[in-house]
Motif scaffolding. Sequence first.
Motif, PDB file in Angstrom:
ATOM      1  N   VAL A   1      47.735  25.905  42.163  1.00 17.57           N
ATOM      2  CA  VAL A   1      47.863  27.446  42.141  1.00 17.57           C
ATOM      3  C   VAL A   1      48.487  28.017  43.482  1.00 17.57           C
ATOM      4  N   LYS A   2      49.458  28.804  43.036  1.00 15.67           N
ATOM      5  CA  LYS A   2      50.222  29.316  44.273  1.00 15.67           C
ATOM      6  C   LYS A   2      49.680  30.709  44.905  1.00 15.67           C
ATOM      7  N   LYS A   3      49.167  31.470  43.729  1.00 15.35           N
ATOM      8  CA  LYS A   3      48.666  32.868  43.965  1.00 15.35           C
ATOM      9  C   LYS A   3      47.284  32.884  43.180  1.00 15.35           C
ATOM     10  N   SER A   4      46.169  33.336  43.725  1.00 11.80           N
ATOM     11  CA  SER A   4      45.039  33.573  42.852  1.00 11.80           C
ATOM     12  C   SER A   4      44.395  34.888  43.108  1.00 11.80           C
ATOM     13  N   ILE A   5      43.156  34.843  42.805  1.00  5.67           N
ATOM     14  CA  ILE A   5      42.362  36.156  43.093  1.00  5.67           C
ATOM     15  C   ILE A   5      42.118  36.165  44.572  1.00  5.67           C
ATOM     16  N   TYR A   6      42.129  35.139  45.040  1.00 13.17           N
ATOM     17  CA  TYR A   6      42.294  35.375  46.622  1.00 13.17           C
ATOM     18  C   TYR A   6      43.103  36.345  47.289  1.00 13.17           C
ATOM     19  N   GLU A   7      44.615  35.942  47.046  1.00 14.05           N
ATOM     20  CA  GLU A   7      45.505  36.956  47.120  1.00 14.05           C
ATOM     21  C   GLU A   7      45.500  38.379  46.659  1.00 14.05           C
ATOM     22  N   LEU A   8      44.886  38.426  45.371  1.00  8.70           N
ATOM     23  CA  LEU A   8      44.566  39.688  44.955  1.00  8.70           C
ATOM     24  C   LEU A   8      43.674  40.671  45.669  1.00  8.70           C
ATOM     25  N   LEU A   9      42.479  39.902  46.212  1.00 14.60           N
ATOM     26  CA  LEU A   9      41.559  40.577  46.707  1.00 14.60           C
ATOM     27  C   LEU A   9      41.855  41.107  48.145  1.00 14.60           C
ATOM     28  N   LEU A  10      42.775  40.341  48.793  1.00 17.79           N
ATOM     29  CA  LEU A  10      43.390  40.525  50.283  1.00 17.79           C
ATOM     30  C   LEU A  10      44.511  41.587  50.044  1.00 17.79           C
ATOM     31  N   GLU A  11      44.877  41.880  48.932  1.00 16.93           N
ATOM     32  CA  GLU A  11      46.127  42.773  48.678  1.00 16.93           C
ATOM     33  C   GLU A  11      47.341  42.310  49.176  1.00 16.93           C
ATOM     34  N   GLU A  12      47.423  40.868  49.069  1.00 15.90           N
ATOM     35  CA  GLU A  12      48.753  40.073  49.394  1.00 15.90           C
ATOM     36  C   GLU A  12      49.754  39.672  48.231  1.00 15.90           C
ATOM     37  N   ALA A  13      49.045  40.093  47.116  1.00 15.34           N
ATOM     38  CA  ALA A  13      49.589  39.786  45.757  1.00 15.34           C
ATOM     39  C   ALA A  13      49.221  40.959  44.528  1.00 15.34           C
ATOM     40  N   SER A  14      50.106  41.522  43.783  1.00  8.74           N
ATOM     41  CA  SER A  14      49.696  42.096  42.517  1.00  8.74           C
ATOM     42  C   SER A  14      48.863  41.441  41.582  1.00  8.74           C
ATOM     43  N   LEU A  15      48.293  42.323  40.616  1.00  5.33           N
ATOM     44  CA  LEU A  15      47.781  41.676  39.546  1.00  5.33           C
ATOM     45  C   LEU A  15      48.842  40.838  38.796  1.00  5.33           C
ATOM     46  N   GLU A  16      49.962  41.555  38.467  1.00  7.28           N
ATOM     47  CA  GLU A  16      51.077  40.691  37.590  1.00  7.28           C
ATOM     48  C   GLU A  16      51.374  39.532  38.470  1.00  7.28           C
ATOM     49  N   ASP A  17      51.426  39.284  39.876  1.00  2.00           N
ATOM     50  CA  ASP A  17      51.741  38.088  40.590  1.00  2.00           C
ATOM     51  C   ASP A  17      50.766  36.981  40.273  1.00  2.00           C
ATOM     52  N   VAL A  18      49.377  37.141  39.869  1.00  2.00           N
ATOM     53  CA  VAL A  18      48.638  36.205  39.805  1.00  2.00           C
ATOM     54  C   VAL A  18      48.123  35.784  38.194  1.00  2.00           C
ATOM     55  N   LEU A  19      48.678  36.655  37.288  1.00  2.00           N
ATOM     56  CA  LEU A  19      48.243  36.087  35.852  1.00  2.00           C
ATOM     57  C   LEU A  19      49.014  34.957  35.424  1.00  2.00           C
ATOM     58  N   ILE A  20      48.293  34.085  34.775  1.00  2.00           N
ATOM     59  CA  ILE A  20      48.686  32.869  34.292  1.00  2.00           C
ATOM     60  C   ILE A  20      48.519  33.169  32.758  1.00  2.00           C
ATOM     61  N   PRO A  21      49.365  32.557  31.654  1.00  2.00           N
ATOM     62  CA  PRO A  21      49.142  32.693  30.397  1.00  2.00           C
ATOM     63  C   PRO A  21      48.389  31.339  30.267  1.00  2.00           C
ATOM     64  N   THR A  22      47.691  31.251  29.057  1.00  2.00           N
ATOM     65  CA  THR A  22      46.939  29.786  29.045  1.00  2.00           C
ATOM     66  C   THR A  22      47.358  29.373  27.292  1.00  2.00           C
ATOM     67  N   ASP A  23      46.803  28.320  27.071  1.00  2.17           N
ATOM     68  CA  ASP A  23      47.298  27.656  25.759  1.00  2.17           C
ATOM     69  C   ASP A  23      46.766  28.460  24.543  1.00  2.17           C
TER      70      ASP A  23
END
Length: 253
Positions: free
Chosen positions: A55-77
């Motif tokens: 995982v390159k970007k996760s909830i960690y980056e989201l909480l630290l405001e280093e990534a947006s929600l769109e950046d961390v979303l992953i589609p599933t099967d």
Amino acid sequence: MKIIAIVNQKGGVGKTTTAINVAACLAEEGQETLLIDGDPQANATSGLGIDKRGVKKSIYELLLEEASLEDVLIPTDIDWLDLIPSSPNLIGAEVELVNVLSRETRLKKALEKMKDVYKFVILDCPPSLGLLTINSLTAAESILIPIQCEYYALEGLGQLIHTVELVKRSLNPGLQIEGVVLTMADMRVNLAEQVIGEVRKFFKEKVYQTIIPRNVKLSESPGFGKPIILYDRASRGAEAYINLTREILKKTN
């Protein structure tokens, strides 16, 4: 958008199993669903077949405001189900956010822009009442409490209810108990019936009728990176989570 945090500060009570499988069953019912893995162990991430080490970007980056929600979303099967993954980096988030203004509302702020995208957001909380869980409680509309059908099932729940009341008073006045789900029940053992009686007496109508059984297939499915409805739909575990999800939908509607 209904945001439900799955929370119990005790470990091993079926939080992540419930988060994964309720989210999957909601999606199968045609509800646009987002599962957020808020636990540094990242078991909800791996339980949906995502390699947490990759995982390159996760909830960690989201909480630290280093990534947006769109950046961390992953589609599933599963159609209609997206994931915000976790990673071991999340362990450091509580320390890094300790002096940050409005640190308890980081997740709530991030989710606001998605209110027209998803019908349900399921938050898998860590087994603690620290800042990560407080972020989830602040963002959530309600909480779902899994309780294992074992000795000391109600131990520590007073502390959880106290924390919920504190969050209601200071951060999220609308927070409610969505429901209580009994997990890992072995109905061949008298203890299970005793625990079920105690929990129903304590939480009354908040306890779901569906009881999640001890089930080998439920235990196996995370190792294959699949929710139970994809791993073994005919199992008792799959039937239980389908029924629980329909109870949640019935209450919501």
